[in-house]
Design an enzyme around this catalytic site. Structure first.
Site, PDB file in Angstrom:
ATOM      1  N   TYR A  82       0.902  -0.874  -0.513  1.00  0.00           N
ATOM      2  CA  TYR A  82      -0.152   0.396  -0.438  1.00  0.00           C
ATOM      3  C   TYR A  82       0.935   0.803  -0.003  1.00  0.00           C
ATOM      4  O   TYR A  82       1.883   1.278   0.773  1.00  0.00           O
ATOM      5  CB  TYR A  82      -0.805  -0.090   1.020  1.00  0.00           C
ATOM      6  CG  TYR A  82      -1.021   1.037   1.578  1.00  0.00           C
ATOM      7  CD1 TYR A  82      -3.033   1.370   0.935  1.00  0.00           C
ATOM      8  CD2 TYR A  82      -1.512   2.258   2.234  1.00  0.00           C
ATOM      9  CE1 TYR A  82      -3.832   2.156   1.522  1.00  0.00           C
ATOM     10  CE2 TYR A  82      -1.959   3.351   1.704  1.00  0.00           C
ATOM     11  CZ  TYR A  82      -3.078   3.753   1.461  1.00  0.00           C
ATOM     12  OH  TYR A  82      -3.943   4.374   1.763  1.00  0.00           O
TER      13      TYR A  82
ATOM     14  N   GLU B 130      -4.001   7.555  -3.422  1.00  0.00           N
ATOM     15  CA  GLU B 130      -3.475   6.761  -3.163  1.00  0.00           C
ATOM     16  C   GLU B 130      -3.872   4.639  -3.921  1.00  0.00           C
ATOM     17  O   GLU B 130      -4.729   5.023  -4.294  1.00  0.00           O
ATOM     18  CB  GLU B 130      -5.229   6.198  -2.207  1.00  0.00           C
ATOM     19  CG  GLU B 130      -5.073   5.413  -1.026  1.00  0.00           C
ATOM     20  CD  GLU B 130      -5.730   4.522  -0.052  1.00  0.00           C
ATOM     21  OE1 GLU B 130      -7.200   4.370  -0.908  1.00  0.00           O
ATOM     22  OE2 GLU B 130      -6.132   4.048   0.847  1.00  0.00           O
TER      23      GLU B 130
END
Ligand code: GDP
Ligand code: MN
Length: 401
Positions: free
Chosen positions: A116, A204
């Site tokens: 991530y 993101e």
């Protein structure tokens, strides 16, 4: 403002952020053609909505999953047919779900690891911050709650930008070595450049993957743009998909009105954001509940006032309207004329209280009192709030009796 994944992937390409090749499609045939164009390997088909959690989502037609890996172009067409025109419900969409108008067809990555990364503005340090985690594919909120030690942060000096050593440090903390660490550091530097260049408030990538052949690639993308900077980016405004937004807010923005729907039943129409806030407060103070925030701005026209009334009346919870105008640049007689036009055009049948003050106030009040329409006039903000709350309560009581 948000954009779709397929649009985000175009920005990635422009800024050198590595991601598998892909194409958007609006029909099953287009999807199949796109799959053939991409070549022989596995293909991933992804529903395009402005919400995450698609992988675990369920369509209202019963079809499971907004992300599917297919092995043949014919299979891509079949999956596309089950997604397009259907409503996908994920934990982020709420029970109503979102209609899928487009899908993204891309080369499927052979995933070895899911990571991530994100760039966002950190209020605490007043700087951008790059966040990385070894727990890709999961909600970062969940990771933060249960295993905060698996999240790494690098605050970025706003003038210096993300430094190469910071990007390398994050890659290392993600457990990457050699060429993979290099790829990851490069990707982070490109991502940061994009974040700044496009005036984002969030970029993101979840998951960022390491493929079985050792490539580091972005497989998903979520963007939030700073609305106040959009005027600098017509190319990003062009990516806006109004089908994904609250229709009332879209309509309001067409007329340059600032509208935010709330869950009360007294609509307010006010000029100036501060006055709008004060108006909502005083409605509450007198025991009512505001149905919206609506700022018509400093110099609203008759057309804007009419549009504002229509948007307000489009909310079926609205039982009364309070107009609170402080005429400065805006003249009260113009507003009064706008109100009357709107009342006639919309065949208003609920109580309307109008409080005018400032430039040409006498003329404005005269226009309203001579119109013969059932408009309740108020002399002060408190008076206006009290009157509309009382009128709505009386109307509700009548309806019950
Ligand atoms: P989200 O659920 O809306 O966040 O959509 P994602 O794009 O993150 O996809 C959800 C999950 O599907 C990812 O975490 C991956 O596990 C899987 N996925 C997405 N793209 C691919 C792909 O190209 N290949 C494979 N094998 N899995 C994928
Ligand atoms: Mn994701």
């Amino acid at each position: 403002m948000n954009i779709h994944e397929y649009q985000a992937r175009e920005l990635f390409e422009k800024y050198g952020v590595a991601a598998p090749a892909g194409k958007a499609a609006s029909t099953p045939e287009e999807a199949e053609a796109a799959a053939r164009q991409l070549g022989g390997g596995e293909i991933v088909v992804k529903a395009q909505i402005h919400a995450g959690g698609r992988g675990k989502g369920v369509f209202k037609n019963g079809f499971k999953g907004g992300v599917h890996v297919c092995s043949r172009p014919e299979e891509v067409r079949e999956v596309a047919a089950k997604m397009l025109g259907q409503v996908l419900v994920t934990h982020q969409t709420g029970p109503d779900g979102r209609l899928v108008n487009k899908i993204y067809v891309a080369e499927a990555a052979q995933i070895a690891r899911e990571l991530y990364v994100a760039v966002l503005l950190d209020r605490a340090s007043s700087t951008p911050v790059v966040i990385a985690s070894t727990e890709g594919g999961m909600d970062i909120e969940t990771v933060a709650e249960h295993t905060p030690e698996k999240i790494f942060r690098e605050p970025v000096h706003p003038l210096m930008g993300l430094q190469p050593y910071q990007a390398r440090l994050l890659a290392q903390k993600l457990g990457l070595k050699g060429d993979q660490a290099k790829q990851c550091a490069k990707l982070l530097l490109c991502l940061y450049k994009l974040f700044i260049a496009a005036d984002c408030s969030l970029v993101e990538v979840n998951p960022l993957v390491v493929t079985r052949s050792g490539q580091v690639q972005a497989l998903d993308a979520k963007f939030n743009f700073d609305d106040n900077a959009l005027f600098r980016h017509p190319e990003i405004v062009a990516l806006r998909d109004t089908a994904e937004e609250d229709p009332r807010e879209v309509e309001a923005s067409k007329f340059g009105l600032n509208y935010i729907g709330l869950d009360g039943n007294i609509a307010c129409l006010v000029n100036g954001a501060g006055l709008a806030m004060a108006t909502m407060d005083i409605i509450k103070y007198y025991g009512g509940s505001p149905a919206n925030f609506l700022d018509v701005g400093g110099g609203a026209s008759k057309e804007q006032v009419t549009a504002a009334f229509k948007i307000i009346l489009g909310d079926r919870h609205v039982r009364g309207i309070l107009v609170n105008i402080f005429g400065g640049i805006m003249q009260c007689d113009i507003i009064a004329a706008g109100i009357l036009a709107a009342v006639e055009e919309t065949h208003l049948h609920i109580p309307l209280v109008v409080r005018l003050e400032g430039s040409n106030v006498e003329l404005g009040k005269k226009i309203i009192s001579e119109s013969g329409l059932a408009v309740i006039s108020a002399d002060s903000l408190a008076d206006g709030a009290e009157k509309i709350v009382a009128a709505v309560k009386a109307a509700e009581k009548d309806a019950r009796d």
